[in-house]
Design an enzyme around this catalytic site. Structure first.
Site, short mmCIF file in Angstrom:
data_model
loop_
_atom_site.label_atom_id
_atom_site.label_comp_id
_atom_site.label_asym_id
_atom_site.label_seq_id
_atom_site.Cartn_x
_atom_site.Cartn_y
_atom_site.Cartn_z
N THR A 123 0.82 -1.21 0.00
CA THR A 123 0.00 0.00 0.00
C THR A 123 0.85 1.26 0.00
O THR A 123 2.04 1.24 0.34
CB THR A 123 -0.94 0.02 1.22
OG1 THR A 123 -0.17 0.04 2.42
CG2 THR A 123 -1.86 -1.19 1.23
N ASP A 124 0.22 2.37 -0.37
CA ASP A 124 0.89 3.67 -0.32
C ASP A 124 0.43 4.43 0.92
O ASP A 124 -0.28 3.87 1.78
CB ASP A 124 0.64 4.47 -1.61
CG ASP A 124 -0.83 4.81 -1.84
OD1 ASP A 124 -1.64 4.71 -0.89
OD2 ASP A 124 -1.16 5.17 -2.98
N PHE A 125 0.80 5.66 1.04
CA PHE A 125 0.48 6.43 2.25
C PHE A 125 -1.02 6.65 2.45
O PHE A 125 -1.44 6.99 3.54
CB PHE A 125 1.23 7.77 2.25
CG PHE A 125 0.70 8.77 1.26
CD1 PHE A 125 -0.21 9.74 1.67
CD2 PHE A 125 1.09 8.74 -0.06
CE1 PHE A 125 -0.70 10.66 0.76
CE2 PHE A 125 0.60 9.65 -0.97
CZ PHE A 125 -0.29 10.62 -0.57
N THR A 126 -1.83 6.43 1.42
CA THR A 126 -3.29 6.59 1.57
C THR A 126 -3.96 5.31 2.07
O THR A 126 -5.15 5.31 2.35
CB THR A 126 -3.95 6.98 0.23
OG1 THR A 126 -3.85 5.88 -0.68
CG2 THR A 126 -3.31 8.22 -0.37
N LEU B 206 -4.19 2.64 0.17
CA LEU B 206 -4.62 1.91 -1.02
C LEU B 206 -3.43 1.20 -1.64
O LEU B 206 -2.28 1.59 -1.43
CB LEU B 206 -5.24 2.87 -2.04
CG LEU B 206 -6.43 3.69 -1.55
CD1 LEU B 206 -6.89 4.65 -2.65
CD2 LEU B 206 -7.57 2.78 -1.11
#
Length: 153
Positions: A26-29, A31
């Site tokens: 996942t990324d920082f969001t 997602l």
């Protein structure tokens, strides 16, 4: 029960590989990062071949050493995946013409399409030049290819 990782399974012409989303995907969001989908698609293509009886190491160590490179890839991101999601990477090898293979892939969550990929992979020799697939590779993949259209049909 086996401690060996699964190479997925075939359902008709489709190869289905289950994958789980981890924090690292996942990324920082929160997602799934777009690059992770490319990794999942790579696993789907590799495990399709493994389940069909073709291993990358054996291809490279064979009498006529071969490998694969992706020459084209189109991606369509439809819906996001999130941490802990249980997904399926669905792979269909459609055609082989000369050294080129056309492959359709999608990633689903509970039957809902999240991402689609169209892939062209090319068989190459270790020096990077295109090469026709070996008879063993053709024989292993042939049963899973799209049937040729019937003339006049």
């Amino acid at each position: 029960m086996s401690d060996h990782p699964t190479a997925g399974r075939f359902d008709g012409r489709e190869h289905i590989l289950p994958v789980r989303i981890y924090y690292e995907d996942t990324d920082f969001t929160g997602l799934v990062y777009h690059g992770a989908y490319v990794r999942f698609f790579e696993r789907g293509r590799s495990d399709f071949l493994r389940a069909a009886g073709i291993g990358h190491a054996e291809l490279l160590d064979g009498e006529r050493p071969l490998a694969f490179v992706v020459s084209k890839m189109t991606l369509e991101f439809v819906r996001p995946a999130r941490i802990d999601d249980a997904l399926q990477v669905i792979t269909t090898y459609d055609t082989m013409r000369g050294p080129r293979m056309q492959i359709a892939q999608r990633i689903e969550r509970a039957g809902e399409v999240l991402c689609r990929a169209g892939v062209e992979a090319v068989c190459i020799r270790p020096d990077g030049r295109p090469a026709r697939p070996t008879p063993a590779l053709i024989a292993a993949v042939q049963p899973w290819l799209s049937p040729l259209p019937v003339a006049g049909g």
